[in-house]
Design an enzyme around this catalytic site. Sequence first.
Site, PDB file in Angstrom:
ATOM      1  N   CYS A   1       3.941  -4.303  -0.079  1.00  0.00           N
ATOM      2  CA  CYS A   1       2.684  -3.640  -0.464  1.00  0.00           C
ATOM      3  C   CYS A   1       1.545  -4.665  -0.535  1.00  0.00           C
ATOM      4  CB  CYS A   1       2.835  -2.974  -1.830  1.00  0.00           C
ATOM      5  SG  CYS A   1       4.326  -1.978  -1.986  1.00  0.00           S
TER       6      CYS A   1
HETATM    7  N1  GLN Z   1       9.819  -2.183  -3.535  1.00  0.00           N
HETATM    8  C1  GLN Z   1       8.601  -1.493  -3.822  1.00  0.00           C
HETATM    9  C2  GLN Z   1       8.591  -0.063  -3.322  1.00  0.00           C
HETATM   10  O1  GLN Z   1       9.492   0.407  -2.737  1.00  0.00           O
HETATM   11  C3  GLN Z   1       7.397  -2.253  -3.307  1.00  0.00           C
HETATM   12  C4  GLN Z   1       7.440  -2.337  -1.842  1.00  0.00           C
HETATM   13  C5  GLN Z   1       6.493  -3.293  -1.269  1.00  0.00           C
HETATM   14  O2  GLN Z   1       6.027  -4.270  -1.844  1.00  0.00           O
HETATM   15  N2  GLN Z   1       6.274  -3.064  -0.033  1.00  0.00           N
HETATM   16  O3  GLN Z   1       7.630   0.595  -3.501  1.00  0.00           O
END
Ligand code: GLN
Length: 230
Positions: A2
């Site tokens: 994210c």
């Molecule tokens: N693991 C978290 C989620 O599934 C954050 C994912 C991310 O940083 N892309 O939302």
Amino acid sequence: MCRHLAWLGAPRTVSSLVLDQPFGLRHQSYAPRRQQRGLMNADGWGVGFYVDAQSAPVRWRSARPLWGDASFASVAPVLSSGAVLAAVRSATPGMPMDESAAAPFSDGRWLLSHNGRVDRRVLPARHDAESVCDSALLAAHIFAEGPEQVADTIREVASADPGAYLNVLLTDGSRVLAVTWGDALSYRVDTDGVVVASEPDDDDVRWVDVPDRHLVEVTSSGVTVTSLER
Ligand code: GLN
């Protein structure tokens, strides 16, 4: 991974922080420039900020892509705050896809976003987590341990899951704490405040890149960056 962003300073509109910058979170939702894992961040988004009427932050989260949220875009220019935390999400495979899994997570005055992934088996199962998403469980663990101890908590989680990516961003409205553990982070000091973000939202030369495994603390008196390696 994210992407996330925090602002601490004079009040700014949520649109200026989240939507309007040339390479800001709206742009990063479909074309991040520095993302190493995942092509886009289309699995939801969220923003939290502080208003005079109450001590707890208010949040607006969604399971839809930020770029398509016309209703939010119409309201964001009239929302303003001196402390804002926002994120766009690229869901880790196997994680829930509803808005309760979108950052920021909250506990009392605190807001938290996690950019990364962690094996849920190394985190305590907490009934007060907002979702069974790894990031929500990590947030609940950090809140329970005490947000001021975030550096110690991240070190402990990383030793239990050496493959984890653990960039986190927190604010209580009067300070911002950010940890780099496996992904990028930058900050920009403006005349009226500080932006901390997964990646620069414009090409301003004032952006400073934070090295991996560091803690960034932003208060009204400035920015400090310290190593997490002992
Ligand atoms: N693991 C978290 C989620 O599934 C954050 C994912 C991310 O940083 N892309 O939302």
